[in-house]
Design a protein around this motif. Structure first.
Motif, short mmCIF file in Angstrom:
data_model
loop_
_atom_site.label_atom_id
_atom_site.label_comp_id
_atom_site.label_asym_id
_atom_site.label_seq_id
_atom_site.Cartn_x
_atom_site.Cartn_y
_atom_site.Cartn_z
N VAL A 153 -30.75 -45.64 12.97
CA VAL A 153 -31.92 -45.78 12.12
C VAL A 153 -32.87 -44.60 12.31
CG1 VAL A 153 -31.84 -48.28 11.84
CG2 VAL A 153 -33.08 -47.30 13.79
N ASP A 154 -32.41 -43.56 12.99
CA ASP A 154 -33.18 -42.33 13.07
C ASP A 154 -33.27 -41.76 11.66
OD1 ASP A 154 -34.24 -39.81 14.40
OD2 ASP A 154 -32.44 -39.06 13.38
N SER A 155 -34.48 -41.45 11.21
CA SER A 155 -34.67 -41.04 9.82
C SER A 155 -33.88 -39.78 9.46
CB SER A 155 -36.15 -40.86 9.50
OG SER A 155 -36.73 -39.86 10.29
N HIS A 156 -33.78 -38.83 10.38
CA HIS A 156 -33.03 -37.60 10.09
C HIS A 156 -31.54 -37.90 9.90
CE1 HIS A 156 -36.59 -35.25 10.82
NE2 HIS A 156 -36.72 -35.79 12.02
N SER A 157 -31.00 -38.73 10.76
CA SER A 157 -29.59 -39.14 10.63
C SER A 157 -29.37 -39.91 9.34
CB SER A 157 -29.17 -40.01 11.82
OG SER A 157 -29.27 -39.31 13.02
N CYS A 158 -30.32 -40.76 9.00
CA CYS A 158 -30.20 -41.56 7.78
C CYS A 158 -30.24 -40.67 6.54
CB CYS A 158 -31.29 -42.62 7.73
SG CYS A 158 -31.01 -43.99 8.87
N ILE A 159 -31.08 -39.66 6.54
CA ILE A 159 -31.13 -38.76 5.39
C ILE A 159 -29.81 -38.00 5.26
CG2 ILE A 159 -32.22 -36.68 4.44
CD1 ILE A 159 -34.90 -37.82 5.50
N ARG A 160 -29.24 -37.57 6.39
CA ARG A 160 -27.94 -36.89 6.33
C ARG A 160 -26.88 -37.82 5.73
NH1 ARG A 160 -29.66 -34.76 11.23
NH2 ARG A 160 -28.45 -36.24 12.45
N ARG A 161 -26.87 -39.08 6.15
CA ARG A 161 -25.91 -40.05 5.63
C ARG A 161 -26.18 -40.31 4.14
NH1 ARG A 161 -21.17 -41.97 4.73
NH2 ARG A 161 -21.08 -44.22 4.46
N LEU A 162 -27.44 -40.39 3.75
CA LEU A 162 -27.78 -40.58 2.34
C LEU A 162 -27.24 -39.43 1.50
CD1 LEU A 162 -29.29 -42.20 0.13
CD2 LEU A 162 -31.30 -40.80 0.68
N VAL A 163 -27.39 -38.21 1.98
CA VAL A 163 -26.87 -37.04 1.27
C VAL A 163 -25.35 -37.16 1.10
CG1 VAL A 163 -26.48 -34.54 1.42
CG2 VAL A 163 -28.75 -35.48 1.90
N GLU A 164 -24.65 -37.58 2.15
CA GLU A 164 -23.20 -37.79 2.06
C GLU A 164 -22.87 -38.83 0.99
OE1 GLU A 164 -21.91 -39.12 5.91
OE2 GLU A 164 -22.36 -37.19 6.87
N ARG A 165 -23.62 -39.91 0.98
CA ARG A 165 -23.36 -40.98 0.02
C ARG A 165 -23.66 -40.53 -1.41
NH1 ARG A 165 -21.83 -45.80 0.30
NH2 ARG A 165 -23.67 -46.78 -0.60
N ILE A 166 -24.72 -39.76 -1.59
CA ILE A 166 -25.06 -39.25 -2.92
C ILE A 166 -23.95 -38.33 -3.42
CG2 ILE A 166 -26.62 -37.68 -4.15
CD1 ILE A 166 -28.92 -38.93 -2.50
N GLU A 167 -23.43 -37.50 -2.54
CA GLU A 167 -22.37 -36.56 -2.92
C GLU A 167 -21.06 -37.24 -3.28
OE1 GLU A 167 -22.27 -33.30 -3.50
OE2 GLU A 167 -24.43 -33.17 -3.18
N THR A 168 -20.78 -38.40 -2.69
CA THR A 168 -19.49 -39.05 -2.89
C THR A 168 -19.51 -40.19 -3.90
OG1 THR A 168 -19.85 -40.55 -1.01
CG2 THR A 168 -18.72 -38.46 -0.56
N GLN A 169 -20.68 -40.50 -4.43
CA GLN A 169 -20.77 -41.61 -5.38
C GLN A 169 -21.10 -41.12 -6.77
OE1 GLN A 169 -23.04 -44.97 -4.28
NE2 GLN A 169 -21.59 -45.45 -2.68
N GLN A 170 -20.69 -41.86 -7.75
CA GLN A 170 -20.97 -41.52 -9.15
C GLN A 170 -22.46 -41.66 -9.44
OE1 GLN A 170 -18.73 -40.22 -10.89
NE2 GLN A 170 -19.50 -40.24 -12.97
#
Length: 183
Positions: free
Chosen positions: A92-109
Motif C-alpha cells: 500500500v506504499d503509494s509509490h509502489s501502487c502508482i507503479r502497479r497502476l501504470v502497469e495495469r493501465i498499459e495492459t488493459q483496454q
C-alpha cells in the motif's frame, strides 16, 4: 500544457479538496511535454503536489496530479487495501501502487476500475462500481456513487464551485503557484 489546463482539470486537487485528478493532453513532441511537466513539477511540488505521466500513446498523454500524503492515507484503509489486493497490488506504499497502476493501465483496454482510489473516491463507491460493472449507481457525478449520496452531492458541489472560482482567479492573473494550496 497550459496552467489553464491544470486548473480546469485539477482545481479540487490544487485546493486540497481531493486526492488527485487524471486528464489527457495531446502533444506533438514528447520532449516538449516532458519539459512542461518538469516546469509544472517545480511549481506543484513546492505545494505538496506531484505530476506524473501514467501513459503515452498516439500523441496523447495521460497525466496524474495528486497529493502524495493524501493518497497514502487513502490507500491504507481496510476496504481500499482489499480492492488493491484483488488487482495484484502487493503493497500500500503509494509509490509502489502508482507503479502497479501504470502497469495495469498499459495492459488493459480501458481504465482499471481501482483507479478511483487514486482519485480520492470513497472505497465503497469504487467497490460498488466494480461489483455492479458500473451499473445501477444511486448518483452519477464526478464518479458513480453506490454509497452515501448526500455526502457525494456535497463534495460534487464543492468541486464544481472550486473549479469555477479557480478559473476566474486564473483569468484575473493569479498564478498557478498561488492557486495550489500547501496543506
Amino acid at each position: 500544457m497550459s496552467d489553464d489546463t491544470i486548473v480546469r482539470h485539477c482545481a479540487p486537487t490544487l485546493a486540497g479538496l481531493k486526492t488527485g485528478n487524471i486528464f489527457t493532453v495531446a502533444f506533438h513532441s514528447e520532449q516538449v511535454l516532458d519539459e512542461e511537466l518538469q516546469r509544472l513539477e517545480k511549481v506543484l511540488s513546492a505545494k505538496g503536489l506531484r505530476i506524473v505521466k501514467l501513459r503515452v500513446r498516439d500523441g496523447r498523454a495521460l497525466i496524474y496530479v495528486y497529493r502524495p500524503h493524501r493518497l497514502q492515507s487513502d490507500l491504507v484503509g481496510h476496504e481500499a487495501r482489499e480492492i488493491l489486493r484483488r488487482y495484484g497490488y502487493d503493497s500500500v506504499d503509494s509509490h509502489s501502487c502508482i507503479r502497479r497502476l501504470v502497469e495495469r493501465i498499459e495492459t488493459q483496454q480501458g481504465f482499471p476500475h481501482e483507479i478511483g482510489l487514486f482519485l480520492g473516491y470513497p472505497p465503497e463507491d469504487v467497490s460498488g462500481f466494480i461489483d455492479c460493472c458500473g451499473k445501477n449507481c444511486k448518483l452519477c457525478g464526478y464518479w458513480k456513487v453506490y454509497g452515501d449520496v448526500h455526502e457525494a452531492e456535497k463534495r460534487f458541489a464543492k468541486f464544481k464551485k472550486c473549479t469555477c472560482v479557480y478559473l476566474k482567479c486564473l483569468q484575473k492573473g493569479v498564478s498557478l503557484s498561488r492557486l495550489a494550496v500547501d496543506i
